[in-house]
Design a protein around this motif. Structure first.
Motif, mmCIF file in Angstrom:
data_model
loop_
_atom_site.group_PDB
_atom_site.id
_atom_site.type_symbol
_atom_site.label_atom_id
_atom_site.label_comp_id
_atom_site.label_asym_id
_atom_site.label_seq_id
_atom_site.Cartn_x
_atom_site.Cartn_y
_atom_site.Cartn_z
ATOM 1 N N SER A 89 0.830 -1.213 0.000
ATOM 2 C CA SER A 89 0.000 0.000 0.000
ATOM 3 C C SER A 89 0.862 1.260 0.000
ATOM 4 O O SER A 89 0.525 2.253 -0.641
ATOM 5 C CB SER A 89 -0.949 0.011 1.204
ATOM 6 O OG SER A 89 -0.219 0.122 2.398
ATOM 7 N N VAL A 90 1.994 1.207 0.702
ATOM 8 C CA VAL A 90 2.907 2.354 0.695
ATOM 9 C C VAL A 90 3.475 2.551 -0.706
ATOM 10 O O VAL A 90 3.577 3.681 -1.197
ATOM 11 C CB VAL A 90 4.033 2.144 1.735
ATOM 12 C CG1 VAL A 90 5.090 3.225 1.610
ATOM 13 C CG2 VAL A 90 3.471 2.127 3.137
ATOM 14 N N LYS A 91 3.810 1.449 -1.374
ATOM 15 C CA LYS A 91 4.351 1.540 -2.738
ATOM 16 C C LYS A 91 3.316 2.145 -3.685
ATOM 17 O O LYS A 91 3.636 3.020 -4.488
ATOM 18 C CB LYS A 91 4.772 0.159 -3.215
ATOM 19 C CG LYS A 91 5.390 0.142 -4.582
ATOM 20 C CD LYS A 91 5.829 -1.247 -4.984
ATOM 21 C CE LYS A 91 6.416 -1.250 -6.370
ATOM 22 N NZ LYS A 91 6.802 -2.595 -6.791
ATOM 23 N N LYS A 92 2.060 1.700 -3.589
ATOM 24 C CA LYS A 92 1.003 2.241 -4.453
ATOM 25 C C LYS A 92 0.807 3.735 -4.205
ATOM 26 O O LYS A 92 0.646 4.517 -5.138
ATOM 27 C CB LYS A 92 -0.305 1.494 -4.212
ATOM 28 C CG LYS A 92 -0.321 0.101 -4.803
ATOM 29 C CD LYS A 92 -1.636 -0.588 -4.516
ATOM 30 C CE LYS A 92 -1.620 -2.014 -5.025
ATOM 31 N NZ LYS A 92 -2.854 -2.730 -4.694
ATOM 32 N N SER A 93 0.851 4.117 -2.933
ATOM 33 C CA SER A 93 0.684 5.529 -2.585
ATOM 34 C C SER A 93 1.821 6.372 -3.170
ATOM 35 O O SER A 93 1.587 7.460 -3.719
ATOM 36 C CB SER A 93 0.632 5.678 -1.073
ATOM 37 O OG SER A 93 0.657 7.022 -0.704
ATOM 38 N N LEU A 94 3.030 5.876 -3.063
ATOM 39 C CA LEU A 94 4.179 6.610 -3.618
ATOM 40 C C LEU A 94 4.117 6.688 -5.141
ATOM 41 O O LEU A 94 4.455 7.720 -5.735
ATOM 42 C CB LEU A 94 5.487 5.955 -3.173
ATOM 43 C CG LEU A 94 5.865 6.169 -1.710
ATOM 44 C CD1 LEU A 94 7.095 5.341 -1.371
ATOM 45 C CD2 LEU A 94 6.106 7.625 -1.411
ATOM 46 N N GLN A 95 3.675 5.618 -5.784
ATOM 47 C CA GLN A 95 3.541 5.646 -7.240
ATOM 48 C C GLN A 95 2.482 6.652 -7.671
ATOM 49 O O GLN A 95 2.666 7.365 -8.666
ATOM 50 C CB GLN A 95 3.201 4.246 -7.761
ATOM 51 C CG GLN A 95 4.367 3.289 -7.720
ATOM 52 C CD GLN A 95 3.981 1.871 -8.095
ATOM 53 O OE1 GLN A 95 2.811 1.505 -8.052
ATOM 54 N NE2 GLN A 95 4.977 1.081 -8.462
ATOM 55 N N GLN A 96 1.388 6.738 -6.916
ATOM 56 C CA GLN A 96 0.340 7.712 -7.234
ATOM 57 C C GLN A 96 0.859 9.140 -7.067
ATOM 58 O O GLN A 96 0.603 10.005 -7.898
ATOM 59 C CB GLN A 96 -0.894 7.473 -6.353
ATOM 60 C CG GLN A 96 -2.047 8.385 -6.673
ATOM 61 C CD GLN A 96 -2.545 8.213 -8.093
ATOM 62 O OE1 GLN A 96 -2.625 7.100 -8.597
ATOM 63 N NE2 GLN A 96 -2.853 9.319 -8.748
ATOM 64 N N GLN A 97 1.612 9.384 -6.003
ATOM 65 C CA GLN A 97 2.201 10.707 -5.798
ATOM 66 C C GLN A 97 3.162 11.050 -6.930
ATOM 67 O O GLN A 97 3.205 12.194 -7.400
ATOM 68 C CB GLN A 97 2.922 10.768 -4.461
ATOM 69 C CG GLN A 97 2.017 10.835 -3.259
ATOM 70 C CD GLN A 97 2.787 10.867 -1.952
ATOM 71 O OE1 GLN A 97 4.011 10.792 -1.926
ATOM 72 N NE2 GLN A 97 2.065 10.979 -0.854
ATOM 73 N N HIS A 98 3.909 10.067 -7.390
ATOM 74 C CA HIS A 98 4.855 10.288 -8.497
ATOM 75 C C HIS A 98 4.095 10.661 -9.765
ATOM 76 O O HIS A 98 4.492 11.584 -10.499
ATOM 77 C CB HIS A 98 5.703 9.030 -8.714
ATOM 78 C CG HIS A 98 6.744 9.189 -9.766
ATOM 79 N ND1 HIS A 98 6.532 8.815 -11.077
ATOM 80 C CD2 HIS A 98 7.993 9.700 -9.709
ATOM 81 C CE1 HIS A 98 7.604 9.082 -11.785
ATOM 82 N NE2 HIS A 98 8.516 9.624 -10.969
ATOM 83 N N LYS A 99 2.984 9.952 -10.045
ATOM 84 C CA LYS A 99 2.172 10.269 -11.228
ATOM 85 C C LYS A 99 1.616 11.686 -11.129
ATOM 86 O O LYS A 99 1.644 12.444 -12.110
ATOM 87 C CB LYS A 99 1.013 9.279 -11.361
ATOM 88 C CG LYS A 99 1.361 7.967 -11.962
ATOM 89 C CD LYS A 99 0.095 7.131 -12.086
ATOM 90 C CE LYS A 99 0.414 5.707 -12.436
ATOM 91 N NZ LYS A 99 -0.809 4.877 -12.477
ATOM 92 N N ASP A 100 1.100 12.037 -9.950
ATOM 93 C CA ASP A 100 0.527 13.372 -9.762
ATOM 94 C C ASP A 100 1.581 14.459 -9.984
ATOM 95 O O ASP A 100 1.325 15.470 -10.643
ATOM 96 C CB ASP A 100 -0.073 13.508 -8.364
ATOM 97 C CG ASP A 100 -1.295 12.626 -8.159
ATOM 98 O OD1 ASP A 100 -1.859 12.147 -9.165
ATOM 99 O OD2 ASP A 100 -1.651 12.402 -6.983
#
Length: 119
Positions: A89-100
């Motif tokens: 879940s932390v990885k998914k959150s970081l990937q979403q922040q990177h996309k944003d």
């Protein structure tokens, strides 16, 4: 300590410039006092470090057991702590922040290009 060192240097300079035996004795006495105070300071630091290490060793040896026991009591004795440390879940959150942030950078570059064309 800095003041004592400067005074000692001044005494040494004065002793080198003159041949006064009394001044040479004062200079050597000051040098010996400086060396002894440095030894005393270093010895105290060494004793304090060893003293602290001696009393910290039992804590270091027992700390991991204490933490494990506390975590197990918090999670009702479960042996699996994967819920506690959910890396996916932390990885998914970081990937979403990177996309944003990437999308925001693209939008900013487009805006800068419009301003450059207007100027």
């Amino acid at each position: 300590v800095d003041r004592d060192y400067k005074n000692l240097v001044q005494l040494m300079e004065e002793a080198f410039m003159s041949r006064d035996a009394e001044r040479t004795n004062v200079m050597i006495g000051g040098l010996v006092q400086h060396i002894v105070s440095s030894w005393r300071e270093q010895f105290c630091k060494s004793v304090i470090t060893k003293f602290n290490c001696y009393f910290m060793l039992p804590f270091v040896d027992e700390f991991h057991r204490f933490i494990r026991k506390e975590l197990q009591s918090l999670y009702d004795g479960e042996d699996n702590f994967s819920d506690v440390f959910d890396v996916t879940s932390v990885k998914k959150s970081l990937q979403q922040q990177h996309k944003d942030l990437s999308n925001e950078c693209v939008a900013n570059k487009a805006l800068q290009e419009k301003f450059r064309l207007c100027a």
